[in-house]
Design a protein around this motif. Structure first.
Motif, PDB file in Angstrom:
ATOM      1  N   ALA A  93    -112.719  44.842 -25.350  1.00  0.00           N
ATOM      2  CA  ALA A  93    -113.363  46.087 -26.035  1.00  0.00           C
ATOM      3  C   ALA A  93    -114.844  45.712 -26.103  1.00  0.00           C
ATOM      4  CB  ALA A  93    -113.012  45.978 -27.703  1.00  0.00           C
ATOM      5  N   LEU A  94    -115.102  47.100 -25.946  1.00  0.00           N
ATOM      6  CA  LEU A  94    -116.554  47.394 -26.056  1.00  0.00           C
ATOM      7  C   LEU A  94    -117.394  47.670 -27.172  1.00  0.00           C
ATOM      8  CD1 LEU A  94    -118.798  48.673 -23.851  1.00  0.00           C
ATOM      9  CD2 LEU A  94    -118.171  50.681 -23.940  1.00  0.00           C
ATOM     10  N   SER A  95    -118.426  47.303 -27.148  1.00  0.00           N
ATOM     11  CA  SER A  95    -118.791  47.476 -28.039  1.00  0.00           C
ATOM     12  C   SER A  95    -120.568  47.709 -28.343  1.00  0.00           C
ATOM     13  CB  SER A  95    -119.132  46.485 -29.643  1.00  0.00           C
ATOM     14  OG  SER A  95    -119.196  46.823 -30.841  1.00  0.00           O
ATOM     15  N   VAL A 165    -122.170  49.015 -17.008  1.00  0.00           N
ATOM     16  CA  VAL A 165    -121.096  49.093 -18.079  1.00  0.00           C
ATOM     17  C   VAL A 165    -119.790  49.101 -17.704  1.00  0.00           C
ATOM     18  CG1 VAL A 165    -120.382  50.043 -20.791  1.00  0.00           C
ATOM     19  CG2 VAL A 165    -123.168  50.003 -19.715  1.00  0.00           C
ATOM     20  N   VAL A 166    -119.439  50.476 -17.279  1.00  0.00           N
ATOM     21  CA  VAL A 166    -117.699  50.028 -16.332  1.00  0.00           C
ATOM     22  C   VAL A 166    -118.130  48.587 -15.289  1.00  0.00           C
ATOM     23  CG1 VAL A 166    -116.489  50.769 -14.233  1.00  0.00           C
ATOM     24  CG2 VAL A 166    -117.702  52.579 -16.281  1.00  0.00           C
ATOM     25  N   GLU A 167    -119.147  48.091 -14.659  1.00  0.00           N
ATOM     26  CA  GLU A 167    -118.851  47.189 -14.152  1.00  0.00           C
ATOM     27  C   GLU A 167    -118.976  45.953 -15.351  1.00  0.00           C
ATOM     28  OE1 GLU A 167    -122.675  46.926 -11.175  1.00  0.00           O
ATOM     29  OE2 GLU A 167    -121.760  48.533 -10.048  1.00  0.00           O
ATOM     30  N   VAL A 184    -124.623  42.574 -22.726  1.00  0.00           N
ATOM     31  CA  VAL A 184    -125.821  43.218 -21.221  1.00  0.00           C
ATOM     32  C   VAL A 184    -126.409  44.103 -21.531  1.00  0.00           C
ATOM     33  CG1 VAL A 184    -123.212  42.673 -20.329  1.00  0.00           C
ATOM     34  CG2 VAL A 184    -123.128  44.814 -21.224  1.00  0.00           C
ATOM     35  N   GLY A 185    -127.322  44.283 -20.745  1.00  0.00           N
ATOM     36  CA  GLY A 185    -128.452  45.372 -20.909  1.00  0.00           C
ATOM     37  C   GLY A 185    -129.118  46.138 -19.976  1.00  0.00           C
ATOM     38  N   GLY A 186    -129.738  47.149 -19.849  1.00  0.00           N
ATOM     39  CA  GLY A 186    -130.531  47.573 -19.131  1.00  0.00           C
ATOM     40  C   GLY A 186    -131.723  47.032 -18.251  1.00  0.00           C
TER      41      GLY A 186
END
Length: 231
Positions: A93-95, A165-167, A184-186
């Protein structure tokens, strides 16, 4: 692997389907457009039939407190139940980074509830928590604009490109379950002031950016590092 992407018509879902397919996986692109309704449960069982992993990137059509809570709790309960029935081996899941530290936000509370349903489902899982998408910085700036002023909180933000994000989500989908979350962040942690000035400059707009300790981020106050990764 056979991977079901739920929410395949959105910003992340569309790119994710392309990425996983290019990587050689069998991908089921599931969304309301393909007859899958996460609120009623319609079509979910068919989408998950034979799937090794489920990737949940759905988002609520409404950000109103009660509506968004209902969306995430209902959809996630439906998806986890169907995943158990189908024998899916990994729920991804993406949160959101810092989601559990912003209880004043109805959206954040709903995402915390979503994570709780996943964790308590008994399914092997990985939750990818991402910082705010770089593609939304103009929208964020506009949300803080009042006439010729942009009033921003004294806090940091860490914009990440949707492609990155997709990666990260694609990587999680084909890896063993963590039974935990990963942040994960920029590449840069910048101030909201810099973000707003960059947004205005990019669009050729002349407005004054004011750092206001009382300014809120979509209805919630922020600490300095509320929205950035720990390291």
């Amino acid at each position: 692997m056979k991977i079901a992407v739920i929410g395949a018509s959105g910003l992340i879902g569309t790119k994710l389907v392309e990425q996983l397919g290019a990587d050689g996986h069998e991908v089921v692109a599931a969304s309301r457009n393909t007859g899958v309704d996460v609120l009623t449960g319609e079509g979910i069982a068919d989408a998950l039939n034979g799937a090794d992993a489920l990737v949940d990137v759905v988002n609520s059509p409404s950000f109103e407190d009660a509506a968004v809570m209902n969306f995430f709790t209902t959809s996630t309960n439906n998806l986890t139940a169907a995943a158990q029935d189908a024998g899916v081996g990994h729920y991804v899941a993406l949160s959101i980074v810092g989601v559990d530290g912003l209880p004043d936000s109805g959206y954040m509370r709903a995402k915390v509830s979503q994570e709780k349903v996943i964790r308590e489902s008994g399914l092997p899982y990985t939750i990818v928590r991402a910082t705010q998408f770089a593609e939304f910085t103009d929208q964020i700036t506009d949300s803080m604009t009042d006439d010729d002023q942009v009033r921003v909180p004294d806090a940091l933000i860490q914009p990440i490109e949707a492609a990155q994000v997709v990666e990260e989500v694609a990587r999680a989908a084909v890896a063993p379950p963590l039974n935990d979350f990963v942040n994960v962040g920029g590449p840069q942690k910048i101030s909201f002031e810099q973000m707003a000035n960059d947004s205005l400059t990019r669009r050729g707009e002349s407005k004054t950016v004011v750092v206001d300790p009382n300014a809120e981020y979509f209805g919630t106050a922020l600490e300095q590092r509320s929205l950035v990764t720990p390291v």
